[in-house]
Design a protein around this motif. Sequence first.
Motif, PDB file in Angstrom:
ATOM      1  N   SER A 192      23.115  48.660   5.149  1.00  0.00           N
ATOM      2  CA  SER A 192      23.074  47.312   4.571  1.00  0.00           C
ATOM      3  C   SER A 192      21.647  46.776   4.542  1.00  0.00           C
ATOM      4  O   SER A 192      21.212  46.165   3.548  1.00  0.00           O
ATOM      5  N   VAL A 193      20.911  46.976   5.642  1.00  0.00           N
ATOM      6  CA  VAL A 193      19.522  46.511   5.697  1.00  0.00           C
ATOM      7  C   VAL A 193      18.665  47.242   4.667  1.00  0.00           C
ATOM      8  O   VAL A 193      17.842  46.634   3.968  1.00  0.00           O
ATOM      9  N   TYR A 194      18.867  48.563   4.530  1.00  0.00           N
ATOM     10  CA  TYR A 194      18.078  49.339   3.565  1.00  0.00           C
ATOM     11  C   TYR A 194      18.369  48.872   2.145  1.00  0.00           C
ATOM     12  O   TYR A 194      17.460  48.737   1.320  1.00  0.00           O
ATOM     13  N   ALA A 195      19.646  48.628   1.854  1.00  0.00           N
ATOM     14  CA  ALA A 195      20.009  48.187   0.506  1.00  0.00           C
ATOM     15  C   ALA A 195      19.405  46.824   0.190  1.00  0.00           C
ATOM     16  O   ALA A 195      18.959  46.565  -0.940  1.00  0.00           O
ATOM     17  N   ALA A 196      19.364  45.923   1.187  1.00  0.00           N
ATOM     18  CA  ALA A 196      18.787  44.593   0.954  1.00  0.00           C
ATOM     19  C   ALA A 196      17.268  44.653   0.797  1.00  0.00           C
ATOM     20  O   ALA A 196      16.697  43.955  -0.048  1.00  0.00           O
ATOM     21  N   ASP A 197      16.604  45.489   1.564  1.00  0.00           N
ATOM     22  CA  ASP A 197      15.137  45.573   1.513  1.00  0.00           C
ATOM     23  C   ASP A 197      14.641  46.224   0.239  1.00  0.00           C
ATOM     24  O   ASP A 197      13.540  45.926  -0.237  1.00  0.00           O
ATOM     25  N   HIS A 198      15.420  47.145  -0.326  1.00  0.00           N
ATOM     26  CA  HIS A 198      14.960  47.901  -1.491  1.00  0.00           C
ATOM     27  C   HIS A 198      15.651  47.483  -2.786  1.00  0.00           C
ATOM     28  O   HIS A 198      15.454  48.121  -3.833  1.00  0.00           O
ATOM     29  N   ASN A 199      16.438  46.414  -2.731  1.00  0.00           N
ATOM     30  CA  ASN A 199      17.088  45.891  -3.943  1.00  0.00           C
ATOM     31  C   ASN A 199      17.799  46.986  -4.737  1.00  0.00           C
ATOM     32  O   ASN A 199      17.544  47.181  -5.932  1.00  0.00           O
ATOM     33  N   LEU A 200      18.649  47.728  -4.074  1.00  0.00           N
ATOM     34  CA  LEU A 200      19.377  48.803  -4.754  1.00  0.00           C
ATOM     35  C   LEU A 200      20.302  48.226  -5.816  1.00  0.00           C
ATOM     36  O   LEU A 200      20.919  47.168  -5.626  1.00  0.00           O
ATOM     37  N   PRO A 201      20.428  48.918  -6.956  1.00  0.00           N
ATOM     38  CA  PRO A 201      21.280  48.387  -8.036  1.00  0.00           C
ATOM     39  C   PRO A 201      22.762  48.364  -7.675  1.00  0.00           C
ATOM     40  O   PRO A 201      23.513  47.547  -8.196  1.00  0.00           O
ATOM     41  N   ALA A 202      23.205  49.258  -6.798  1.00  0.00           N
ATOM     42  CA  ALA A 202      24.618  49.316  -6.405  1.00  0.00           C
ATOM     43  C   ALA A 202      24.700  49.373  -4.885  1.00  0.00           C
ATOM     44  O   ALA A 202      24.048  50.206  -4.248  1.00  0.00           O
ATOM     45  N   THR A 203      25.485  48.506  -4.306  1.00  0.00           N
ATOM     46  CA  THR A 203      25.666  48.464  -2.861  1.00  0.00           C
ATOM     47  C   THR A 203      27.147  48.407  -2.532  1.00  0.00           C
ATOM     48  O   THR A 203      27.981  48.108  -3.395  1.00  0.00           O
ATOM     49  N   VAL A 204      27.446  48.700  -1.275  1.00  0.00           N
ATOM     50  CA  VAL A 204      28.831  48.661  -0.812  1.00  0.00           C
ATOM     51  C   VAL A 204      29.202  47.224  -0.475  1.00  0.00           C
ATOM     52  O   VAL A 204      28.515  46.565   0.305  1.00  0.00           O
ATOM     53  N   THR A 205      30.288  46.755  -1.056  1.00  0.00           N
ATOM     54  CA  THR A 205      30.728  45.379  -0.823  1.00  0.00           C
ATOM     55  C   THR A 205      31.465  45.271   0.506  1.00  0.00           C
ATOM     56  O   THR A 205      31.861  46.269   1.113  1.00  0.00           O
ATOM     57  N   ALA A 206      31.671  44.042   0.944  1.00  0.00           N
ATOM     58  CA  ALA A 206      32.386  43.806   2.197  1.00  0.00           C
ATOM     59  C   ALA A 206      33.817  44.314   2.114  1.00  0.00           C
ATOM     60  O   ALA A 206      34.356  44.860   3.079  1.00  0.00           O
ATOM     61  N   ASN A 207      34.429  44.152   0.944  1.00  0.00           N
ATOM     62  CA  ASN A 207      35.807  44.645   0.764  1.00  0.00           C
ATOM     63  C   ASN A 207      35.858  46.165   0.858  1.00  0.00           C
ATOM     64  O   ASN A 207      36.804  46.733   1.428  1.00  0.00           O
ATOM     65  N   GLN A 208      34.836  46.822   0.327  1.00  0.00           N
ATOM     66  CA  GLN A 208      34.788  48.288   0.387  1.00  0.00           C
ATOM     67  C   GLN A 208      34.557  48.774   1.815  1.00  0.00           C
ATOM     68  O   GLN A 208      35.106  49.794   2.227  1.00  0.00           O
ATOM     69  N   TRP A 209      33.721  48.043   2.583  1.00  0.00           N
ATOM     70  CA  TRP A 209      33.537  48.407   3.993  1.00  0.00           C
ATOM     71  C   TRP A 209      34.868  48.289   4.745  1.00  0.00           C
ATOM     72  O   TRP A 209      35.215  49.150   5.543  1.00  0.00           O
TER      73      TRP A 209
END
Length: 287
Positions: free
Chosen positions: A13-30
């Motif tokens: 989650s931290v890596y996705a937020a720091d690097h502005n990834l185009p697709a991330t795992v949502t809370a529902n998916q977690w």
Amino acid sequence: MLQSILEQKRALSVYAADHNLPATVTANQWTLMERTAEVLAPFEELTRDVSKETATAADVIPAITALRRVLSREQTTDQGVRTMKSTLLEAVETCFAEVEKVPVYSIATLVDPRYKDRYFTKSDNLSLAKESLIQEMMKIEESRAANKEPEAAEPVSKAPRQEARSSLGSALDEILEECQSGAQSVSKTSADVQMQIYLSEQTIPRKNNPLDFWKTHATQFPSLAAIVTKSLCAPCTSVDSERLFSVMSNILDEKRNQFSPEKLEMLIFLKKTKKNKTKNIHFILKP
């Protein structure tokens, strides 16, 4: 795989937020991954249990019965995985519909003091298993009568059951508590007497070795003990036998290839059976 991802949830989650990834795992998916891993956990536990060196054919019926109970149990966290649970339960029912009718498994389960007759889901299958067991016992008794072998008896010692912490283990313990032996029918033969007395006794803790039980009770149930030597030696999977190939490859290789077949077999035997495996190797390799 899911457990590994869940363990790295914060880092991902931290890596996705720091690097502005185009697709991330949502809370529902977690949440869905957590629930999926929870549903699949009993399958992993069962697989590890039946793959142990000490696993026998007696472990199959209880494991399947406990797995059915875990999958059929409705929980508040089933949202999103309810269909998967029902599909898995249907697959288990289809694959193991006839397992209780197979003598290799049913007889081994009956003579295992950890399980006995507590894990059969259908009374018809249990009756069939008992009939098969009695027939085997009568054959042994007829053979002993021809050879005039004496039979002795000694009292049975009882041991308390161990409480399990895992979901599959909890299901196994629940079934034991619910399936206590009821009133026994009138026995007519020595085989009936031995089987009814044995089944009426309390089961031993699942952590205990069933062979230790039979070492001390073989004289009380001689016909059953004779069946144990045939039934509880059968493994329920081929995993442990396949491990022998890995053991052999660690002992015999390109730079160490002059062992005779007899010496190699002895080393493999020590590797698989001795706790202190290097202690006795020099006895084998003596000239």
